[in-house]
Write an enzyme that holds these catalytic residues in place. Structure first.
Site, PDB file in Angstrom:
ATOM      1  N   THR A  44      -2.861   8.348   0.689  1.00 12.80           N
ATOM      2  CA  THR A  44      -2.917   8.891  -0.673  1.00 12.80           C
ATOM      3  C   THR A  44      -2.984  10.415  -0.621  1.00 12.80           C
ATOM      4  O   THR A  44      -2.295  11.102  -1.387  1.00 12.80           O
ATOM      5  CB  THR A  44      -4.113   8.289  -1.439  1.00 12.80           C
TER       6      THR A  44
ATOM      7  N   GLY B 168      -4.172   5.137   8.643  1.00  5.58           N
ATOM      8  CA  GLY B 168      -4.714   4.487   9.834  1.00  5.58           C
ATOM      9  C   GLY B 168      -5.174   3.060   9.605  1.00  5.58           C
ATOM     10  O   GLY B 168      -4.963   2.187  10.449  1.00  5.58           O
ATOM     11  N   HIS B 169      -5.781   2.802   8.434  1.00  2.64           N
ATOM     12  CA  HIS B 169      -6.447   1.496   8.283  1.00  2.64           C
ATOM     13  C   HIS B 169      -5.485   0.331   8.080  1.00  2.64           C
ATOM     14  O   HIS B 169      -5.900  -0.818   8.039  1.00  2.64           O
ATOM     15  CB  HIS B 169      -7.502   1.546   7.172  1.00  2.64           C
TER      16      HIS B 169
ATOM     17  N   CYS C 292      -5.548  -9.595 -10.792  1.00  4.26           N
ATOM     18  CA  CYS C 292      -6.098 -10.584 -11.721  1.00  4.26           C
ATOM     19  C   CYS C 292      -7.137  -9.942 -12.612  1.00  4.26           C
ATOM     20  O   CYS C 292      -8.084  -9.357 -12.121  1.00  4.26           O
ATOM     21  CB  CYS C 292      -6.764 -11.710 -10.952  1.00  4.26           C
TER      22      CYS C 292
HETATM   23  N1  PLP Z   1       1.307   3.428   0.414  1.00  9.12           N
HETATM   24  C1  PLP Z   1       1.368   2.129   0.724  1.00  9.12           C
HETATM   25  C2  PLP Z   1       2.693   1.452   0.897  1.00  9.12           C
HETATM   26  C3  PLP Z   1       0.196   1.400   0.865  1.00  9.12           C
HETATM   27  O1  PLP Z   1       0.248   0.084   1.160  1.00  9.12           O
HETATM   28  C4  PLP Z   1      -1.045   2.069   0.686  1.00  9.12           C
HETATM   29  C5  PLP Z   1      -2.313   1.317   0.765  1.00  9.12           C
HETATM   30  O2  PLP Z   1      -2.511   0.342   0.055  1.00  9.12           O
HETATM   31  C6  PLP Z   1      -1.065   3.424   0.383  1.00  9.12           C
HETATM   32  C7  PLP Z   1       0.144   4.075   0.260  1.00  9.12           C
HETATM   33  C8  PLP Z   1      -2.359   4.185   0.216  1.00  9.12           C
HETATM   34  O3  PLP Z   1      -2.936   4.376   1.476  1.00  9.12           O
HETATM   35  P1  PLP Z   1      -4.451   4.888   1.700  1.00  9.12           P
HETATM   36  O4  PLP Z   1      -5.322   3.712   1.482  1.00  9.12           O
HETATM   37  O5  PLP Z   1      -4.496   5.348   3.127  1.00  9.12           O
HETATM   38  O6  PLP Z   1      -4.682   6.007   0.774  1.00  9.12           O
END
Ligand code: PLP
Length: 663
Positions: free
Chosen positions: A72, A206-207, A332
Site C-alpha cells: 500500500t 512481504g506478508h 460479507c
Molecule cells: N495489492 C494486492 C494485489 C494485494 O493482494 C494486496 C494485499 O491484499 C495489496 C496490494 C496491499 O498490500 P499490503 O497489505 O502490503 O499493503
C-alpha cells in the site's frame, strides 16, 4: 487437528528461516543502519545484502529498490511520484487502472489526484469475462493517459495479466504513460521482466510470501520520476525517511534467499499439479461447481469457485468446521453477502459473484499438505450429502420437528413429523424453492400445506413454484395456503392452528407477521402472553442480557456448574466435521440454531445453566439472547466462539474426519 490454511493470497505464515532472521535482527544484530559504529555497519551490510538479493530475484540490476512498509505504501509512493511529474503536462486527461485492481490502487489515484489538484479523470480499464484487460479499450485511451496501473496477477482470482500485450499498447503511444504494475501476488510465482517490459513502478508486499506484515518493496525504473512520500532523517537515500524495519528486512531477505536457492518453494509445474489435485477434489465434493476463471489463465496457487445453491457463507462455515481456512470471494456484511467487485467487473452472474470462495496456497506447500487439504475437501462434500445440502447425491434425511431456513433476514419454517411422515411449510420465499425442494426430497414426507402467515404474495409464488418443482398437487387451500375445511392441521401428535394473525403450533410456538415482521417465530411460554414472546434468529439482536463466558474460564465454568448443559448451535454440516472440545465433566448437546425451537420447551420447563457455543460467537449469542428474553436466568454465550478457545482447551477438540475420506 491441525488447521489447513488455504488463504495464502490474504497472508502467509512466516517462514521459519525468516522468523529466525527477524529474531536475530532484533537481538544480536539490532543495529541502526544509519549508525557509523560497528553495530550500525553490520546492520547496514545486512540491509544492503538483502537489497542486492532482491535485485537478483527481481532481475532488476538498475533502478531503485526501496524498502517500505508494504505494497500500500509502495502504491502511494508510485502514484504520488507519477502524478507529481504529470502536473502541468499537456495532452494528459486520464489516470487508468484495471477494473479488478486491489482497492489500494484506485483509492490512491483518487486521493493524490484530488490532493495535487490535477483534476484528471480516473477511469477503470474494463476486463473481459476471463478477467483480462480490454486491450482495445486501452489502445483507445492510453495515448491521453498519464499513468496506467495494471496488476500482474489478481488477488481474488489469480488471473495473470497480459503484461506483454499491455506493454505493446503503451509503447505504441507517442508519449508513453507511466506504468505501475502491482507485483504483490506475482512475487515468487511469476517472472515480471520489469526492465524488458519497461515497467516504471512495481510494489511488493512481504506478508504475501512468508515474510512478516509491515515490510514491502518498491521498484522504480531508472529515470522514472520519484517524489518521497515521507521526508525526515534521510534514510533510503532520502527517498523514504524513517528508521528501517530491520527485522522485516532481515526476514524478507531470508525469503528471497529461499527463492534463490530454490529448495523451499515449489516450481510452477509442481504447483500446477497441486492445483489440479485441489480442483479435482473440489469437483468431486461439490457436483456442479464452477470455477470463476479458467484455471489455465490464473496463477497455479489460486482457485476461485462457486457452487450452485450454496452461499459463500455456508461454504466458509463448512470449510472452517473441517479446520480448513478459505476466504469468501466477496465481502460479507452482517445481513447479506456483497458480491465481489472483481467478479462483477468480469460480468459473472450474480450468484457466482456473491457465492464465490477463494482457495489459495503458497509456493511452500508440499504434497502431504495438499493431500490432507484434498481429504478435508472431500469430507466437506460428504458432510453436505449427509445434511441434504449437496448439489447432488444427497442421502435420505427423515427429520423431525421444526427447522428454520433463513433468507436475507426473513425466515421460513419446515414442520415435520417423522411418524406421520408428513410436513408443512410456513412462509417460503421464491429464492428458497430449490433448497426447500431438495430438503423435501431428502425427507420424502407428504407435504400437507404451504402456508403464508401474512398473505405476502411472495409466499404464494413460492408455493406455486415448489409444487411445480416437486410435481405435486397440494390439497385445496385458501389464499394463504391453509387447507380448506381444516380448523386444525394435524401432523401426527402435532397440532397447527390459526390464532389471530399468527399460526400456533401445539399452543406453544407462534409463527407469522404478528410475531415479528423480520423473522416470524416466537416461543410462547407458558401461555399466550405477548410480553413473553420471543423472536428467534434472523433479526439482529438489540440488547444482550445473556452472560458472556471467556474461553479461558470454560473448564472452571463446567466444574462450578456441573448441571450446566453446553449446547453446540452449529449446523449439522459443521457438526459432522468437527467435535466439541473435550472438557472434563461437560455435558454437551448438539442443537443447531436452525432447530433451536425444538429444544426450548424442555429447557424452559426445567431450567438449568445453558452455555451456547458456535464458531465465532454470533449464533451462540443469538441463542443465549433468545433464552434470556424468555426469562431463562442462566443462559450464556461463549464469547468469540470456538475460534478463540485457547489452544489448551482445544487440544481435545480434534475434528474427527472419518479415515474413509482420506486419500
Ligand atoms: N495489492 C494486492 C494485489 C494485494 O493482494 C494486496 C494485499 O491484499 C495489496 C496490494 C496491499 O498490500 P499490503 O497489505 O502490503 O499493503
Amino acid at each position: 487437528m491441525e488447521e489447513i490454511y488455504l488463504d495464502a493470497n490474504a497472508t502467509t505464515p512466516v517462514l521459519p528461516a525468516a522468523r529466525a532472521a527477524a529474531l536475530a535482527a532484533m537481538s544480536e544484530d539490532f543495529g541502526n543502519p544509519s549508525s557509523v559504529h560497528s553495530t550500525g555497519l553490520k546492520a547496514r551490510a545486512m540491509m544492503d545484502a538483502v537489497r542486492e538479493r532482491a535485485r537478483r530475484v527481481l532481475n532488476a540490476p538498475d533502478g531503485r529498490l526501496l524498502f517500505m512498509s508494504g505494497a500500500t505504501e509502495g502504491i502511494q509512493t508510485a502514484v504520488l511520484s507519477a502524478l507529481t511529474a504529470l502536473r502541468g503536462r499537456l495532452g494528459v486527461d486520464y489516470l487508468l487502472y484495471g477494473a479488478t485492481e486491489h482497492k489500494a490502487v484506485p483509492e490512491a489515484l483518487k486521493h493524490w489526484n484530488a490532493l495535487l489538484g490535477l483534476q484528471l479523470q480516473v477511469l477503470a480499464i474494463p476486463v473481459d469475462a476471463q478477467g483480462r484487460h480490454d486491450l482495445d479499450w486501452l489502445r483507445e485511451h492510453a495515448p491521453r493517459a498519464g499513468l496506467v496501473c495494471t496488476m500482474a496477477a489478481n488477488n481474488e482470482t489469480g488471473v495473470v495479466s497480459d503484461l506483454d500485450g499491455i506493454a505493446a499498447v503503451l509503447n505504441a503511444c507517442e508519449t508513453r504513460p507511466f506504468w505501475m504494475v502491482d507485483g504483490v501476488q506475482a512475487l515468487g510465482k511469476l517472472p515480471l521482466q520489469l526492465r524488458e517490459r519497461g515497467i516504471d513502478y512495481a510494489p511488493f508486499s512481504g506478508h504475501k510470501l512468508y515474510a512478516p506484515k509491515g515490510i514491502g518493496m518498491l521498484y522504480v525504473r531508472e529515470g522514472a520520476p520519484f517524489t518521497p512520500l515521507m521526508a525526515g532523517g534521510g534514510q533510503e537515500g532520502a527517498l523514504r525517511s524513517g528508521t528501517e524495519n530491520m527485522s522485516g528486512i532481515a526476514a524478507l531477505g531470508a525469503v528471497l534467499a529461499a527463492l534463490e536457492e530454490g529448495q523451499s518453494f515449489r516450481d510452477h509445474a509442481m504447483l500446477a499439479r497441486f492445483r489440479d489435485a485441489l480442483a479435482q477434489a473440489l469437483q468431486e465434493a461439490f457436483p456442479g461447481l464452477v470455477f470463476n476463471v479458467p484455471l489455465a489463465l490464473s496463477l497455479p496457487t489460486t482457485l476461485n469457485f462457486a457452487v450452485p445453491g450454496l452461499s459463500s457463507r455456508l461454504l466458509q462455515d463448512l470449510f472452517d468446521a473441517a479446520e480448513v481456512r478459505v476466504s469468501g470471494g466477496s465481502a460479507c456484511s452482517a445481513a447479506k453477502a456483497q458480491p465481489s467487485f472483481v467478479l462483477q467487473a468480469m460480468g459473472l452472474p450474480d450468484w457466482q459473484a456473491a457465492g464465490a470462495v477463494r482457495l489459495s496456497i503458497g509456493p511452500a506447500a508440499d504434497a502431504n499438505f495438499i493431500a490432507e487439504a484434498c481429504a478435508r475437501i472431500r469430507a466437506c462434500g460428504e458432510s453436505l450429502r449427509q445434511s441434504c445440502l449437496s448439489p447432488a447425491e444427497n442421502l435420505p434425511l427423515p427429520d423431525d420437528g421444526i427447522t428454520r431456513f433463513a433468507q436475507d433476514g426473513a425466515c421460513c419454517y419446515l414442520i415435520a413429523d417423522r411418524e406421520a411422515r408428513a410436513c408443512v411449510l410456513i412462509d417460503p420465499l421464491p429464492e428458497q424453492v430449490s433448497r426447500l425442494a431438495q430438503r423435501l426430497r431428502c425427507q420424502d414426507f407428504a407435504l400437507r400445506a404451504v402456508i403464508s402467515s401474512s398473505g405476502e404474495p411472495a409466499h404464494a409464488e413460492a408455493r406455486e413454484l415448489l409444487a411445480a418443482e416437486l410435481g405435486l398437487s397440494l390439497p385445496a387451500a385458501d389464499a394463504r395456503g391453509w387447507p380448506l375445511d381444516t380448523p386444525v392441521l394435524a401432523l401426527g401428535q402435532r397440532r397447527l392452528e390459526r390464532r389471530g394473525q399468527s399460526l400456533l403450533l401445539d399452543g406453544q410456538i407462534a409463527f407469522g407477521a404478528a410475531a415479528d415482521p423480520a423473522c416470524g417465530a416466537r416461543f410462547i411460554a407458558p401461555a399466550f402472553d405477548a410480553e413473553q414472546q420471543i423472536v428467534l434468529g434472523c433479526a439482529p439482536a438489540t440488547a444482550c442480557d445473556a452472560g458472556q463466558l471467556d474461553g479461558r474460564a470454560l473448564q472452571d465454568f463446567v466444574e462450578r456448574q456441573p448441571e450446566a448443559l453446553l449446547v453446540d448451535v452449529r449446523e449439522p454440516y459443521e457438526q459432522f466435521l468437527s467435535r466439541t472440545p473435550e472438557l472434563a465433566g461437560a455435558r454437551w448437546e448438539a442443537v443447531p440454531l436452525s432447530r433451536l425451537l425444538n429444544a426450548l420447551p424442555a429447557w424452559l420447563a426445567q431450567p438449568r445453566p445453558l452455555l451456547f457455543v458456535c464458531r465465532s460467537g454470533n449464533r451462540s449469542r443469538q441463542a443465549a439472547l433468545a433464552l434470556a428474553r424468555l426469562g431463562h436466568a442462566q443462559s450464556y454465550t461463549l464469547a468469540g466462539g470456538l475460534a478463540l478457545l485457547p489452544a489448551t482447551a482445544k487440544t481435545g477438540s480434534a475434528t474427527s474426519i472419518d479415515p474413509a475420506f482420506h486419500v
